[in-house]
Each structure stands twice: as C-alpha cells, then as structure tokens.
Scaffold this motif. Structure first.
Motif, PDB file in Angstrom:
ATOM      1  N   ALA A   1     114.222  38.924  26.974  1.00  0.00           N
ATOM      2  CA  ALA A   1     113.591  40.019  26.222  1.00  0.00           C
ATOM      3  C   ALA A   1     112.979  39.519  24.918  1.00  0.00           C
ATOM      4  CB  ALA A   1     114.623  41.118  25.950  1.00  0.00           C
ATOM      5  N   PHE A   2     113.749  38.743  24.131  1.00  0.00           N
ATOM      6  CA  PHE A   2     113.258  38.315  22.824  1.00  0.00           C
ATOM      7  C   PHE A   2     112.167  37.252  22.953  1.00  0.00           C
ATOM      8  CE2 PHE A   2     116.854  39.673  19.736  1.00  0.00           C
ATOM      9  CZ  PHE A   2     116.776  40.957  20.257  1.00  0.00           C
ATOM     10  N   ALA A   3     112.241  36.394  23.981  1.00  0.00           N
ATOM     11  CA  ALA A   3     111.184  35.398  24.184  1.00  0.00           C
ATOM     12  C   ALA A   3     109.856  36.082  24.473  1.00  0.00           C
ATOM     13  CB  ALA A   3     111.553  34.452  25.326  1.00  0.00           C
ATOM     14  N   ASP A   4     109.899  37.167  25.238  1.00  0.00           N
ATOM     15  CA  ASP A   4     108.666  37.892  25.535  1.00  0.00           C
ATOM     16  C   ASP A   4     108.145  38.618  24.304  1.00  0.00           C
ATOM     17  OD1 ASP A   4     106.727  38.735  27.632  1.00  0.00           O
ATOM     18  OD2 ASP A   4     107.456  40.725  27.093  1.00  0.00           O
ATOM     19  N   VAL A   5     109.056  39.138  23.465  1.00  0.00           N
ATOM     20  CA  VAL A   5     108.637  39.778  22.214  1.00  0.00           C
ATOM     21  C   VAL A   5     107.914  38.768  21.325  1.00  0.00           C
ATOM     22  CG1 VAL A   5     109.462  40.779  20.040  1.00  0.00           C
ATOM     23  CG2 VAL A   5     110.419  41.566  22.208  1.00  0.00           C
ATOM     24  N   VAL A   6     108.478  37.569  21.186  1.00  0.00           N
ATOM     25  CA  VAL A   6     107.869  36.534  20.343  1.00  0.00           C
ATOM     26  C   VAL A   6     106.529  36.094  20.917  1.00  0.00           C
ATOM     27  CG1 VAL A   6     108.129  34.203  19.429  1.00  0.00           C
ATOM     28  CG2 VAL A   6     110.091  35.727  19.484  1.00  0.00           C
ATOM     29  N   ALA A   7     106.478  35.883  22.243  1.00  0.00           N
ATOM     30  CA  ALA A   7     105.220  35.465  22.878  1.00  0.00           C
ATOM     31  C   ALA A   7     104.127  36.510  22.651  1.00  0.00           C
ATOM     32  CB  ALA A   7     105.441  35.244  24.375  1.00  0.00           C
ATOM     33  N   GLY A   8     104.509  37.793  22.690  1.00  0.00           N
ATOM     34  CA  GLY A   8     103.546  38.856  22.437  1.00  0.00           C
ATOM     35  C   GLY A   8     103.067  38.852  20.995  1.00  0.00           C
ATOM     36  N   THR A   9     103.973  38.536  20.065  1.00  0.00           N
ATOM     37  CA  THR A   9     103.611  38.473  18.646  1.00  0.00           C
ATOM     38  C   THR A   9     102.690  37.291  18.357  1.00  0.00           C
ATOM     39  OG1 THR A   9     105.789  39.395  18.120  1.00  0.00           O
ATOM     40  CG2 THR A   9     104.562  38.453  16.306  1.00  0.00           C
ATOM     41  N   PHE A  10     102.858  36.191  19.115  1.00  0.00           N
ATOM     42  CA  PHE A  10     102.033  34.993  18.929  1.00  0.00           C
ATOM     43  C   PHE A  10     100.726  35.036  19.718  1.00  0.00           C
ATOM     44  CE2 PHE A  10     105.856  31.953  17.993  1.00  0.00           C
ATOM     45  CZ  PHE A  10     106.102  32.654  16.823  1.00  0.00           C
ATOM     46  N   ASN A  11     100.645  35.909  20.720  1.00  0.00           N
ATOM     47  CA  ASN A  11      99.484  35.951  21.612  1.00  0.00           C
ATOM     48  C   ASN A  11      98.185  36.094  20.809  1.00  0.00           C
ATOM     49  OD1 ASN A  11      97.772  36.249  23.829  1.00  0.00           O
ATOM     50  ND2 ASN A  11      98.158  38.436  23.993  1.00  0.00           N
TER      51      ASN A  11
END
Length: 563
Positions: A145-155
C-alpha cells in the motif's frame, strides 16, 4: 465549526491527555530511569543501537505516521466531520497511545524483544508462531500500500481525457528531493556515529541538509513514470531493511522528523491565519453509499486513532534504541498524540473544500487534497502556493517512505523469527533453516509478494490493510494485557479497546472476504485480488486463533502455589 475551533479542541484534548493520562500510566506501570536498557545491554551496532530521545522520537513518529493519518480521515470524511473527529481524539488517547506505550514498555522490559516474543513468553510458543505469520502477512500489505502511495507521489506524468501527457513539476521535485534525502541520510549517519558532535550541531547540519535537498529538488525535478518508481522504491527498501539502523534508518528519520514537524507547524499556523470554514456536514448517516459507519469508519481511520502497526515499530525497532526508560513516554505516547494531531489537520484540510471543489482544482488523491488545502491556508499568510504545495507533497512522501523502511525490516524479522526457537542451535542449523532465516532471503520473499500486491493499487488494498492493521492492534493489546497481568501490573485500561477493536476487525474482515468471494463467483479474480482473498482468509483465521489463546491466558485464574 471553524478550523480554528477544531484545532483548539484537539490541542487541549491531546495536550491534556499527555500531561494527565500519559503520566498516570507511567506512574501506574512504573519506570526505572537508572535501569540499563536493551540498547546498551545488547548493543550490536545493527538493530540494538542507543540513540538520543529526539532521534528515537523522530524514528518513531516518522515510521508510525506514514500516509495513514492523511489518507484515513480524508476517506472517512464521507460520514461527516463529527464522527471522524470524535474517533481521532477518543481513539488516539484511549486506544492508540495506550497501545503504543504498552507495546514499547513490554518490549523494553523484555530485552527489546518484539510482540511476537512477548506472546511466546506470556501466552505460548504456538501463539508466537501464529502471530509472527500474521505479522509477516500484514507487513506485506503495508509495504504494498505505502509503496504505491509513494510511487504515485513521485509519478512525473499525467494524462488527460484526450490522452495528452504532461509533466507534473511538484511530483518531479518531490522525487529528486527524496532521492537526495537518502544520500544525505547516509552522510548524516556517518557524522552521528563517528564525529560525536553536540546534538545542536547535529540538528543544524540536518536542517542545512534538508534545505539543500529541497532547493535542488525544486530546480532539478526528476520525471519518471509510476511503474519505474515501483522498481526503484522496492530496490531502495531491499537495501534499507538489511543495513545497520545507524547507517540509514536513524539518520533518515532524523532528517525527516524536522521536515514533518515543520509541516505540522506550518499547517497549524495556516489554519490559525486562514481560519477555514468547515464545508462538511457534521453527520451524514450510518450508511453512506453502501458503506456502513460500523465498521468502516474504524478501519479507515487507523493510524490517526489506533494502529497495530505502531506496536511493531514500538517493539521492533524503537525499543532497541531507547537510552533511558524515562524516554518511553514521549517517544511512544507522545508520538501517537502527534499523529492524532496530524489526522485532525487532515480532517480540517478536506473540510475546507466545498463539494466538488477539490476535484475541480485537479486534486484527486488524498495527499493532493491535503497539500492543496494547506497551500491554500498558507497563501493567506503570503507564501507562494506552488512552493508550499510541493513541500507538503514532499513531507507526505517522506512519511510513507520512512514507514516503508521500518515495516520492511519488521517483516523481515518476523519471517526469520518464525523459523527460530530458543532451542535451535544457530551454529548447527539444517540447510533449510539456514535459508529461511537468512536476512536476504527473508527480505526478498517479503518484497516480491508486496510488489505483486502493489500493482493492484493502494486504493484497492486499503480496506484490507485497514482491517488487518486494526486486528493487529487487538493482538498487541491482548499480548500487553497478559504481560501486565503476569508481571503484577494493572492492565484494565487495555480491556475496552481490545474488546471494541475485536468487534470492529472481525466484522470488517468478514465483509471483505464476502465481497471478494462474490467477485470470484461472478467474474473471477485477478492475481492481485486472489492474493487479497487469500490474505484476508489467513489473517482472519490467524487473528482469531491468537486472540483466543491470549484471552484464555488473560482470564485464567492464578495458580496457587503448593504448600
């Protein structure tokens, strides 16, 4: 209700809770400031490393907060601001802070061991095995969950309805700054370990590093797509959870803690300057769009009220760094109340937007809504909107990325501990046990499963993560209550939180299993949803088994000594 009034109520309740209830618990359970803590007794330079209270607080706060206290209240706001605010304040004080303090206290009093070992000591070996398996599965969910949140923030890219792709400056700047943070953390770790400077000098160095990273990030944004960031983030986590804590975990959290505290301070100032109106209804009913307030509210708002993950940080990493027992109250109880304050700020942020206003401004995710609202508040104070928006996004990603550091390490330790018993000779283990207890193998298998789940997207994983997280809090509360009873300390303040969260989590997990099962019967399940169904069933079974074992120990009468 205005934003200022909501903030004042929160400050009074949370500040009073620390001064009154926190100190009451400390006096009731008892601490020994002169006792040799596990950080010194078992110092190994890897996991057991003594650290100043402010450093451990930074680690604890940054690790437990993650994206939870921002995502949860914003998602739960559909029920109205009143139930959200009540649960954050009541849950944060009487559920979350008590659990975090009890978990750290029990760990420090048991050589810095995890909740799993505490369960083995006071409940039994089978309970420990079941708990560690539960804990490992849960950690996989958190990482995903948190890895996807971070990836979305960096996208770095966004596509409109016509398919036109544009670059997102704020995300690119956040990505660059976050990568620089990692390099700076390694350098700061060397300084903290070998230079032996005054703590105020260390603080000045950390703040300068922080400013330099932000400045470079704003000037040199890094644009990569979400899928690429998934790979980079998991590669980073692989390294972060096997290196010594002094080399990356401690200094990174030290750096991040200043960023996060500045963010909260800035948000509070913004609220008092702008005094945003509350555009949410106080209460929208017990059933909103097919979502029932019970149990959905209490699993959606986890990290801002009570979170089982906190017990893993309190007993898995922070307890091994505590220099003095008197530091436990501010590090555990205090960090939880700080997180509840952040959850209240998130509630004020989402409440400041009129219906449809956030979406009209292009703010579609919870972190974006939060950052957009705080930027709006501080614009009233004369600060540039784009700069503030970028900095808040950076702080949110720092929360989530720091949680990834800690939870991956806890997941790796849980997997290793599952195959280790006190009677296992570590020098003469079988080839199978050598592989299963190898920290690199344990890390890789944990991250591979988390990566597969991350591709599903955090929005799909969040309900299952929330349910599992709250069930973990039940198990932690049971373990701590048994520990307090066995050591002749009062633990009745854990009983009501334990019973309530048990009702919440068993209901929520059962609902998730029914939903995924219906989807399977009608259209089949994808790999990600299949994993979710398997995880949900296993977590419910394991949770029930551990809870039953713990409650039996809690209710059994003390054995009379033979004459």
């Amino acid at each position: 209700m205005s934003g200022i009034l909501m903030m004042v109520i929160a400050l009074v309740v949370l500040g009073g809770a620390y001064l009154l209830y926190g100190r009451y618990l400390q006096n009731k359970w008892g601490i020994d400031p002169g006792a040799k803590t596990p950080a010194y007794e078992l110092e190994d330079g890897v996991d057991y490393v003594p650290a100043d209270t402010n450093v451990v607080f930074g680690h604890q706060f940054a690790s437990i907060a993650g994206a939870g206290p921002i995502n949860g209240p914003i998602q739960a706001a559909m029920f109205g601001w009143l139930p959200v605010m009540l649960w954050i304040l009541v849950g944060g004080v009487f559920f979350g802070a008590v659990q975090d303090f009890a978990a750290m206290y029990a760990s420090v009093k048991n050589k810095g061991r995890t909740i799993g070992y505490i369960i083995e000591e006071y409940i039994g070996k089978l309970g420990k095995k079941l708990f560690l398996l539960f804990c490992w599965l849960f950690c996989i969910l958190v990482i995903a969950a948190f890895a996807d949140v971070v990836a979305g923030t960096f996208n770095g890219f966004a596509a409109d309805e016509a398919g036109n792709v544009s670059k997102i400056l704020a995300n690119g700047a956040v990505a660059t700054t976050s990568m620089l943070f990692i390099l700076e953390a390694v350098a700061l770790g060397m300084i903290l370990k070998y230079a032996k400077l005054n703590k105020w000098v260390n603080t000045a160095i950390a703040i300068v590093m922080l400013i330099v990273a932000v400045a470079i990030g704003l000037k040199c944004p890094l644009y990569l797509e979400r899928g690429t960031w998934h790979l980079i983030i998991f590669a980073y986590v692989l390294i972060a959870c096997v290196v010594p804590v002094w080399a990356l975990l401690q200094p990174r959290d030290y750096l991040n803690s200043y960023l996060l505290i500045f963010m909260i301070a800035g948000a509070v100032i913004g609220i008092f300057v702008a005094n945003p109106a509350c555009n949410l209804e106080a209460f929208n009913g017990f059933n909103v769009d097919g979502q029932y307030l019970f149990p959905i509210l209490f699993v959606t708002i986890a990290c801002g009220a009570v979170s089982g993950f906190h017990s893993l940080v309190s007993s898995g990493t922070a307890s091994k760094q505590i220099k003095s027992e008197k530091s436990m109250l501010p590090v555990s109880f205090g960090a939880m109340l700080m997180e509840s304050m952040l959850a209240i700020i998130a509630l004020i942020a989402v409440a400041s937007f009129a219906k449809g206003e956030a979406a009209a401004q292009g703010l579609t995710t919870q972190p974006q809504i939060f950052a957009g609202a705080i930027a709006n508040f501080l614009t009233v104070a004369g600060l540039p909107h784009d700069l503030v928006f970028t900095l808040i996004n950076l702080a949110v990603s720092a929360f989530a990325l720091t949680s990834l550091d800690s939870v991956a390490r806890v997941g790796r330790l849980s997997f290793q501990e599952f195959f280790l018993d006190d009677d296992v000779d570590e020098k003469n283990m079988s080839p199978f046990l050598k592989v299963m207890t190898n920290k690199y193998f344990a890390t890789v298998i944990t991250l591979v499963l988390a990566y597969l789940l991350a591709k599903v997207g955090y929005a799909e994983i969040w309900p299952l993560f929330g349910s599992a997280n709250q069930l973990l809090s039940v198990l932690a509360l049971v373990a701590c209550a048994v520990f307090l009873k066995k050591t002749k300390r009062q633990g009745c303040m854990l009983w009501i939180p334990m019973a309530f969260m048990m009702a919440v989590t068993f209901t929520a997990l059962s609902m998730t299993i029914v939903k995924l099962s219906k989807a399977f019967m009608t259209s089949g399940l994808s790999l990600g949803n299949t994993l979710q169904l398997v995880f949900a069933v296993l977590l419910l079974i394991l949770g029930v088994l551990v809870a039953v074992q713990g409650i039996r120990k809690l209710l059994e009468k003390p054995q009379k000594k033979a004459c």
